[in-house]
Design an enzyme around this catalytic site. Structure first.
Site, PDB file in Angstrom:
ATOM      1  N   ASP A  63      -4.647   2.810  -8.778  1.00  0.00           N
ATOM      2  CA  ASP A  63      -5.068   2.562  -7.400  1.00  0.00           C
ATOM      3  C   ASP A  63      -6.382   3.294  -7.185  1.00  0.00           C
ATOM      4  OD1 ASP A  63      -4.832   1.490  -4.880  1.00  0.00           O
ATOM      5  OD2 ASP A  63      -3.489   3.049  -4.118  1.00  0.00           O
ATOM      6  N   GLU A 155      -8.212  -6.677  -1.307  1.00  0.00           N
ATOM      7  CA  GLU A 155      -7.581  -6.800   0.008  1.00  0.00           C
ATOM      8  C   GLU A 155      -8.427  -7.609   0.995  1.00  0.00           C
ATOM      9  OE1 GLU A 155      -5.048  -3.993   3.066  1.00  0.00           O
ATOM     10  OE2 GLU A 155      -5.728  -3.254   1.128  1.00  0.00           O
ATOM     11  N   LYS A 191      -4.504  -9.072  -1.608  1.00  0.00           N
ATOM     12  CA  LYS A 191      -3.656  -8.178  -0.827  1.00  0.00           C
ATOM     13  C   LYS A 191      -3.737  -8.534   0.659  1.00  0.00           C
ATOM     14  CE  LYS A 191      -3.500  -3.764  -1.685  1.00  0.00           C
ATOM     15  NZ  LYS A 191      -3.926  -2.346  -1.905  1.00  0.00           N
ATOM     16  N   THR A 215       1.168  -5.568   1.305  1.00  0.00           N
ATOM     17  CA  THR A 215       1.026  -4.116   1.302  1.00  0.00           C
ATOM     18  C   THR A 215       1.395  -3.523   2.662  1.00  0.00           C
ATOM     19  OG1 THR A 215      -0.493  -2.314   0.720  1.00  0.00           O
ATOM     20  CG2 THR A 215      -1.411  -4.189   1.950  1.00  0.00           C
ATOM     21  N   PHE A 237       5.880   1.655   0.358  1.00  0.00           N
ATOM     22  CA  PHE A 237       5.221   2.964   0.392  1.00  0.00           C
ATOM     23  C   PHE A 237       6.285   4.061   0.533  1.00  0.00           C
ATOM     24  CE2 PHE A 237       0.615   2.027   1.945  1.00  0.00           C
ATOM     25  CZ  PHE A 237       0.476   1.048   0.971  1.00  0.00           C
TER      26      PHE A 237
END
Length: 399
Positions: A63, A155, A191, A215, A237
């Site tokens: 990431d 994203e 994303k 996400t 997450f």
């Protein structure tokens, strides 16, 4: 009567679906040690680093938009994909490195060529700025693809998270920009934020063969909706779920096997496996369950590096993980035995969630009942919007 019994069971199942994550200590808790080793497969520790062992057991993604860090870990053979987000794009765009400045300049020139602009004199300057930001994200993604064997996750503008049609349009533009650079859509994952609108945008994109990653996931309901929409990947997450539960409960630590972020992620994974969804469970954002991690003052030295890995080690066996450079560094410089903690068949067997079809009406009814997702999603959205505005300001200066 049988009908009343069925309705009671259904009501209980729906209640379980919306319980806050810190209360979801259900059948996924196993009464063993910190890291329940119910699956025999394990990499031999020996002289292998924790990262080497982990990479032997499951796919690991990085990431980051840091080209040097990505090159380092890609050359080790430990990582497959690279995921990006507004924070990392903004971080790269503002660090002054000439390589990133060249990407910004190229994005600016690309936009001027395509929209015929010099100065911003359009009625809507965001037409220019949005295209430039999209092009920068693609330029970074293309550089990352030169380093990694897998795909890059790019994203869509986070400010469009509640706009399905605009999210679809921006996603398609990202894919087209990659195509112009000779990069096939099979190496790109788009994303989108885990709103109902974002998930419906993903549904439409998947039908056109564009892979998507949902996400900012904090709730089982987000995963269920994404799976039902046919999304390629979901990114829970666990670290931020743990943050929320610590704040609300007043607790400073959990054993990893009872960490609410770990349990929530395992619940999501179990649902996907029980009902045969192909959606990949790829957690991101990890914390120390025991509270022993963190850094020591201004020198930034980790007080207990291994404690930083609590959630990572407790979730070994999910489909994939995406890890920041900080955790990859700790993994590469430690030697902790790594064992499988999550098994698809076992998790599916203990899943007690029904596969009820979510609609916009049921989403709007149940999502507000989960305070964790209501708090943490909006918090994450605000943070990413702030990072997006930093990128926007950079391009304002270009004109």
């Amino acid at each position: 009567s049988p009908i009343i019994k069925m309705l009671l069971i259904k009501s209980l199942s729906l209640l379980l679906a919306v319980l806050p994550s810190c209360y979801s200590f259900s059948a996924n808790v196993r009464t063993t040690s910190w890291y329940p080793n119910s699956v025999p497969a394990a990499a031999a520790a020996g002289t292998s680093s924790t990262l080497t062992q982990l990479a032997q057991l499951m796919p690991i993604n990085i990431d980051s938009c840091d080209l040097d860090a990505v090159a380092k870990f890609a050359s080790s053979g430990a990582i497959q994909d690279a995921t990006t987000c507004p924070f990392y794009v903004a971080q790269a765009a503002t660090n002054g490195d000439d390589r990133y400045q060249d990407l910004i300049f190229d994005a600016t020139q690309y936009t001027k060529r395509n929209l015929g602009g010099g100065e911003i004199d359009l009625a809507d300057p965001d037409l220019l700025l949005n295209m430039a930001m999209d092009k920068l994200a693609v330029n970074l993604g293309a550089k990352l693809l030169e380093l990694i064997p897998g795909s890059v996750h790019t994203e869509v503008d986070i400010r469009q998270s509640y706009n399905t049609q605009e999210s679809i349009a921006r996603a398609k533009r990202l894919v087209q920009m990659y195509k112009e650079m000779g990069i096939d859509k099979d190496r790109v994952v788009i994303k989108l934020a885990g709103t109902w609108e974002g998930i419906q945008a993903a549904r439409a994109l998947e039908k056109e063969g564009i892979r998507t990653n949902i996400t900012l996931v904090f709730s089982f309901l987000q995963v269920a909706a994404a799976a039902q929409a046919g999304c390629f990947t979901v990114s829970p997450f666990p670290g931020r779920i743990l943050d929320w539960c610590k704040t609300k409960s007043g607790r400073s630590s959990y054993i990893p096997a009872a960490d609410p972020g770990v349990l929530s992620t395992k619940r999501m994974y179990a649902y996907l496996k029980k009902y045969g969804y192909d959606t990949i469970c790829m957690p991101a954002s990890f914390r120390s369950s025991t509270g022993g991690g963190g850094t020591n003052g201004a020198n930034g030295v980790s007080m207990d590096p291994v404690a930083e890995l609590d959630q990572v080690l407790a979730l070994v066996g999910v489909d994939q993980m995406t890890l920041p450079v900080r955790l990859l560094e700790i993994l590469s410089t430690t030697n902790v035995p790594v064992t499988m903690q999550v098994d698809a068949k076992e998790e599916a067997a203990v899943c007690c969630d029904p596969d009820f079809t979510l609609t916009k009406e049921t989403w709007d009814l149940y999502i507000p009942s989960d305070p964790c997702v209501m708090d943490k999603f909006e918090e994450g959205l605000r943070m990413f919007k702030s990072d997006t505005e930093k990128i926007r300001s950079i391009f304002m200066d270009q004109w």
